[in-house]
Design a protein around this motif. Structure first.
Motif, PDB file in Angstrom:
ATOM      1  N   ALA A 289       7.792  23.235  18.218  1.00 60.05           N
ATOM      2  CA  ALA A 289       6.326  23.288  18.181  1.00 60.05           C
ATOM      3  C   ALA A 289       5.825  23.776  16.821  1.00 60.05           C
ATOM      4  O   ALA A 289       4.849  23.247  16.276  1.00 60.05           O
ATOM      5  CB  ALA A 289       5.815  24.193  19.298  1.00 60.05           C
ATOM      6  N   MET A 290       6.484  24.788  16.284  1.00 64.19           N
ATOM      7  CA  MET A 290       6.109  25.303  14.960  1.00 64.19           C
ATOM      8  C   MET A 290       6.266  24.226  13.906  1.00 64.19           C
ATOM      9  O   MET A 290       5.398  24.046  13.043  1.00 64.19           O
ATOM     10  CB  MET A 290       6.957  26.525  14.615  1.00 64.19           C
ATOM     11  N   ALA A 291       7.375  23.489  13.953  1.00 60.61           N
ATOM     12  CA  ALA A 291       7.625  22.436  12.969  1.00 60.61           C
ATOM     13  C   ALA A 291       6.593  21.318  13.061  1.00 60.61           C
ATOM     14  O   ALA A 291       6.261  20.678  12.055  1.00 60.61           O
ATOM     15  CB  ALA A 291       9.028  21.872  13.152  1.00 60.61           C
ATOM     16  N   GLY A 305       9.959  36.881  18.567  1.00 59.82           N
ATOM     17  CA  GLY A 305       8.979  37.688  17.838  1.00 59.82           C
ATOM     18  C   GLY A 305       9.285  37.730  16.357  1.00 59.82           C
ATOM     19  O   GLY A 305       8.372  37.675  15.514  1.00 59.82           O
ATOM     20  N   GLU A 306      10.568  37.796  16.024  1.00 55.76           N
ATOM     21  CA  GLU A 306      10.996  37.785  14.620  1.00 55.76           C
ATOM     22  C   GLU A 306      10.647  36.457  13.968  1.00 55.76           C
ATOM     23  O   GLU A 306      10.182  36.406  12.825  1.00 55.76           O
ATOM     24  CB  GLU A 306      12.505  38.027  14.572  1.00 55.76           C
ATOM     25  N   VAL A 307      10.848  35.358  14.686  1.00 57.12           N
ATOM     26  CA  VAL A 307      10.552  34.027  14.158  1.00 57.12           C
ATOM     27  C   VAL A 307       9.056  33.854  13.906  1.00 57.12           C
ATOM     28  O   VAL A 307       8.642  33.313  12.879  1.00 57.12           O
ATOM     29  CB  VAL A 307      11.031  32.945  15.149  1.00 57.12           C
ATOM     30  N   LEU A 308       8.250  34.333  14.830  1.00 57.67           N
ATOM     31  CA  LEU A 308       6.808  34.073  14.791  1.00 57.67           C
ATOM     32  C   LEU A 308       6.024  35.134  14.016  1.00 57.67           C
ATOM     33  O   LEU A 308       4.814  35.003  13.858  1.00 57.67           O
ATOM     34  CB  LEU A 308       6.283  33.976  16.228  1.00 57.67           C
ATOM     35  N   ALA A 309       6.684  36.167  13.523  1.00 59.37           N
ATOM     36  CA  ALA A 309       5.989  37.236  12.801  1.00 59.37           C
ATOM     37  C   ALA A 309       5.198  36.677  11.621  1.00 59.37           C
ATOM     38  O   ALA A 309       5.727  35.922  10.804  1.00 59.37           O
ATOM     39  CB  ALA A 309       7.006  38.263  12.314  1.00 59.37           C
ATOM     40  N   HIS A 310       3.911  37.031  11.568  1.00 60.02           N
ATOM     41  CA  HIS A 310       2.995  36.597  10.503  1.00 60.02           C
ATOM     42  C   HIS A 310       2.766  35.093  10.491  1.00 60.02           C
ATOM     43  O   HIS A 310       2.243  34.553   9.510  1.00 60.02           O
ATOM     44  CB  HIS A 310       3.499  37.051   9.127  1.00 60.02           C
ATOM     45  N   ALA A 311       3.196  34.398  11.559  1.00 61.37           N
ATOM     46  CA  ALA A 311       3.011  32.945  11.595  1.00 61.37           C
ATOM     47  C   ALA A 311       2.440  32.487  12.927  1.00 61.37           C
ATOM     48  O   ALA A 311       2.338  31.288  13.172  1.00 61.37           O
ATOM     49  CB  ALA A 311       4.340  32.247  11.335  1.00 61.37           C
ATOM     50  N   GLY A 312       2.073  33.413  13.800  1.00 60.77           N
ATOM     51  CA  GLY A 312       1.527  33.074  15.105  1.00 60.77           C
ATOM     52  C   GLY A 312       1.092  34.327  15.831  1.00 60.77           C
ATOM     53  O   GLY A 312       0.987  35.399  15.231  1.00 60.77           O
ATOM     54  N   ILE A 313       0.855  34.197  17.110  1.00 61.07           N
ATOM     55  CA  ILE A 313       0.414  35.333  17.932  1.00 61.07           C
ATOM     56  C   ILE A 313       1.594  35.780  18.787  1.00 61.07           C
ATOM     57  O   ILE A 313       2.134  35.000  19.570  1.00 61.07           O
ATOM     58  CB  ILE A 313      -0.773  34.945  18.829  1.00 61.07           C
ATOM     59  N   VAL A 314       2.018  37.031  18.612  1.00 62.04           N
ATOM     60  CA  VAL A 314       3.179  37.578  19.314  1.00 62.04           C
ATOM     61  C   VAL A 314       2.710  38.523  20.419  1.00 62.04           C
ATOM     62  O   VAL A 314       1.933  39.451  20.165  1.00 62.04           O
ATOM     63  CB  VAL A 314       4.114  38.329  18.345  1.00 62.04           C
ATOM     64  N   LEU A 315       3.186  38.263  21.641  1.00 58.53           N
ATOM     65  CA  LEU A 315       2.831  39.064  22.804  1.00 58.53           C
ATOM     66  C   LEU A 315       3.974  39.995  23.186  1.00 58.53           C
ATOM     67  O   LEU A 315       5.135  39.730  22.868  1.00 58.53           O
ATOM     68  CB  LEU A 315       2.528  38.158  24.006  1.00 58.53           C
ATOM     69  N   SER A 316       3.656  41.051  23.898  1.00 58.83           N
ATOM     70  CA  SER A 316       4.680  41.868  24.541  1.00 58.83           C
ATOM     71  C   SER A 316       5.119  41.167  25.818  1.00 58.83           C
ATOM     72  O   SER A 316       4.343  40.415  26.431  1.00 58.83           O
ATOM     73  CB  SER A 316       4.116  43.251  24.881  1.00 58.83           C
ATOM     74  N   LYS A 343      -0.386  25.725  10.405  1.00 53.33           N
ATOM     75  CA  LYS A 343       0.110  25.608   9.030  1.00 53.33           C
ATOM     76  C   LYS A 343       1.085  26.736   8.704  1.00 53.33           C
ATOM     77  O   LYS A 343       2.121  26.521   8.074  1.00 53.33           O
ATOM     78  CB  LYS A 343      -1.066  25.623   8.049  1.00 53.33           C
ATOM     79  N   LYS A 344       0.745  27.941   9.144  1.00 53.59           N
ATOM     80  CA  LYS A 344       1.635  29.083   8.922  1.00 53.59           C
ATOM     81  C   LYS A 344       2.969  28.880   9.646  1.00 53.59           C
ATOM     82  O   LYS A 344       4.041  29.195   9.109  1.00 53.59           O
ATOM     83  CB  LYS A 344       0.968  30.372   9.411  1.00 53.59           C
ATOM     84  N   ALA A 345       2.893  28.356  10.873  1.00 57.13           N
ATOM     85  CA  ALA A 345       4.102  28.136  11.659  1.00 57.13           C
ATOM     86  C   ALA A 345       5.008  27.103  10.996  1.00 57.13           C
ATOM     87  O   ALA A 345       6.229  27.290  10.898  1.00 57.13           O
ATOM     88  CB  ALA A 345       3.735  27.694  13.071  1.00 57.13           C
ATOM     89  N   ARG A 346       4.436  26.019  10.547  1.00 58.20           N
ATOM     90  CA  ARG A 346       5.211  24.968   9.870  1.00 58.20           C
ATOM     91  C   ARG A 346       5.899  25.519   8.617  1.00 58.20           C
ATOM     92  O   ARG A 346       7.083  25.267   8.390  1.00 58.20           O
ATOM     93  CB  ARG A 346       4.260  23.821   9.503  1.00 58.20           C
ATOM     94  N   ASN A 347       5.172  26.292   7.839  1.00 54.05           N
ATOM     95  CA  ASN A 347       5.744  26.856   6.615  1.00 54.05           C
ATOM     96  C   ASN A 347       6.874  27.838   6.932  1.00 54.05           C
ATOM     97  O   ASN A 347       7.865  27.915   6.199  1.00 54.05           O
ATOM     98  CB  ASN A 347       4.651  27.554   5.793  1.00 54.05           C
ATOM     99  N   ARG A 348       6.725  28.577   8.023  1.00 53.99           N
ATOM    100  CA  ARG A 348       7.756  29.538   8.419  1.00 53.99           C
ATOM    101  C   ARG A 348       9.064  28.821   8.761  1.00 53.99           C
ATOM    102  O   ARG A 348      10.150  29.262   8.381  1.00 53.99           O
ATOM    103  CB  ARG A 348       7.261  30.330   9.622  1.00 53.99           C
ATOM    104  N   VAL A 349       8.964  27.705   9.468  1.00 59.86           N
ATOM    105  CA  VAL A 349      10.153  26.930   9.811  1.00 59.86           C
ATOM    106  C   VAL A 349      10.799  26.354   8.555  1.00 59.86           C
ATOM    107  O   VAL A 349      12.031  26.408   8.388  1.00 59.86           O
ATOM    108  CB  VAL A 349       9.808  25.804  10.808  1.00 59.86           C
ATOM    109  N   LEU A 350       9.992  25.806   7.654  1.00 63.10           N
ATOM    110  CA  LEU A 350      10.522  25.245   6.417  1.00 63.10           C
ATOM    111  C   LEU A 350      11.236  26.300   5.586  1.00 63.10           C
ATOM    112  O   LEU A 350      12.227  26.023   4.906  1.00 63.10           O
ATOM    113  CB  LEU A 350       9.397  24.613   5.597  1.00 63.10           C
ATOM    114  N   GLU A 351      10.753  27.516   5.685  1.00 62.51           N
ATOM    115  CA  GLU A 351      11.308  28.622   4.901  1.00 62.51           C
ATOM    116  C   GLU A 351      12.672  29.080   5.420  1.00 62.51           C
ATOM    117  O   GLU A 351      13.570  29.390   4.645  1.00 62.51           O
ATOM    118  CB  GLU A 351      10.313  29.790   4.942  1.00 62.51           C
ATOM    119  N   LYS A 352      12.852  29.079   6.756  1.00 65.76           N
ATOM    120  CA  LYS A 352      14.038  29.761   7.294  1.00 65.76           C
ATOM    121  C   LYS A 352      14.755  29.055   8.440  1.00 65.76           C
ATOM    122  O   LYS A 352      15.905  29.395   8.739  1.00 65.76           O
ATOM    123  CB  LYS A 352      13.633  31.175   7.743  1.00 65.76           C
ATOM    124  N   TYR A 353      14.136  28.090   9.099  1.00 69.12           N
ATOM    125  CA  TYR A 353      14.705  27.584  10.352  1.00 69.12           C
ATOM    126  C   TYR A 353      14.881  26.065  10.356  1.00 69.12           C
ATOM    127  O   TYR A 353      14.535  25.398  11.325  1.00 69.12           O
ATOM    128  CB  TYR A 353      13.829  28.031  11.526  1.00 69.12           C
TER     129      TYR A 353
END
Length: 376
Positions: A289-291, A305-316, A343-353
């Motif tokens: 979904a992020m990609a 939570g580590e994957v989505l940090a600063h790139a989405g909304i993280v819940l408890s 956009k943030k999610a896509r960039n996060r995946v490109l960066e690390k995943y």
């Protein structure tokens, strides 16, 4: 190099996707791959260009675990003797056979790598996560006998170290996705709902996935006629939940979708992806979904939570329904948020995943073990 891959082809789950994507990528890079999996003899062979495909008999098979037939161990041993691979990679299927693999590979002097998928909640905050903790306790002594075990995050590595697995035998290689295949693009499915805001959940309909909390929050939030929630997947809770949350509530059940092109087209049509899990490993559905550029909302279970940090909304993982009651209307009233988060999610995946980086790290691990001739 010849890799004997022990994994799953059915029923559809994250392990199946992982095995398919990694083995196809290895084949594309020129490696020889044999695929060993629990299957009936009558199952159709897949089109992948494997050196061999070995069917291992079973008594029971589900998305969670597998009970092998008594003769499966002998068939596995004979197959490996015949194939003579350079390395065995087991995408662990939560089966009693997992505990026999070190002994078998030691006998044959073949290096053994595992990928350990079981989900967890890093804080062990609920009963379900405690059950998963028992799985980790059960597997830790056996994983210590593997040459290397692949995990997806520092949290998972730290947990196994505490349970006695040597740090030197743990390799962090996060899940990855093909970012060309999973990418933002036009969607034919979107044409059915041109003026709607579309939300989606993708995964098993099971207790640990906590889909009911999402459905309760959706119904309570009264999202209106212009919002739709698609449920992609199936599971033992589907017959219970489907009659309670339906099209009158804006909930549309699409079932399990095996066709990747169709599934990706649906993802591309959506604005927001929601994953309310109580426990996770590292969700491939979230990465997909992020990609695809969706705004993503997920709990901090496992490594998500580590994957989505600063790139989405993280819940408890606690009180998920309460949190979603606030977040869903917020996203509905401010649709531009989904675009920004996507956009943030896509960039996060490109960066690390990315799948490319995942397979490159896997190649390095294989070469290191084979060059050192390290067995047990």
């Amino acid at each position: 190099m010849h890799i004997a891959w022990l994994g799953k082809k059915s029923p559809f789950c994250g392990n199946v996707t992982y095995s398919r994507e990694i083995t196809n990528a290895l084949l594309d890079r020129g490696y020889k791959v044999s695929f060993l999996h629990f299957s009936e003899e009558s199952d159709e062979s897949s089109p992948e260009n494997y050196v061999a495909e070995v069917n291992l008999p079973f008594l029971y098979k589900s998305q969670i675990y597998t009970i092998p037939a008594p003769k499966s161990t002998k068939i596995l041993l004979r197959s490996l003797q015949k194939l003579q691979p350079d390395i065995v990679h087991a995408s662990l299927t939560l089966s009693p056979l997992d505990f026999r693999l070190p002994e078998i590979c030691q006998q044959l002097k073949i290096p053994l790598v595992a990928t350990f998928h079981p989900p967890f909640d890093s804080m062990w905050r609920n009963i379900k996560s405690s059950t998963q903790y028992l799985t980790y306790q059960l597997y830790a002594p056996s994983l210590a006998k593997y040459n290397q075990t692949i995990v997806f995050s520092e949290l998972q590595k730290d947990l196994l170290i505490k349970l006695g697995v040597p740090a030197s035998k743990l390799a962090i290689i996060p899940n990855g996705v093909d970012t060309e295949k999973y990418s933002p693009n036009q969607s034919y499915f979107k044409k059915k709902y041109p003026q709607h805001q579309l939300y989606v959940y993708q995964g098993r309909i099971a207790v640990e996935k906590n889909v009911e909390s999402l459905l309760k929050a959706w119904k309570y939030a009264e999202m209106g006629t212009n919002a739709k929630l698609f449920i992609i997947g199936d599971g033992h809770l589907t017959p219970t939940l489907k009659p309670l949350y339906n099209q009158e509530d804006g909930v549309i059940w699409l079932g399990a979708i095996v066709d990747d092109e169709k599934r990706i087209d649906i993802l591309r049509s959506c604005d927001v992806f929601v994953l309310p899990s109580l426990v996770e490993g590292l969700s491939l559905s979230l990465l997909e979904a992020m990609a695809c550029g969706l705004g993503c909302v997920a709990t901090d279970a496992g490594a998500d939570g580590e994957v989505l940090a600063h790139a989405g909304i993280v819940l408890s993982t606690q009180e998920v329904t309460t949190q979603l009651k606030t977040i869903l209307p917020l996203l509905a009233h401010h649709p531009e948020m989904a675009g920004l988060l996507g956009k943030k999610a896509r960039n996060r995946v490109l960066e690390k995943y990315t799948l490319r980086d995942n397979v490159t790290k896997l190649e390095q691990l294989y070469k290191e073990l084979c060059s050192q001739k390290v067995y047990f």
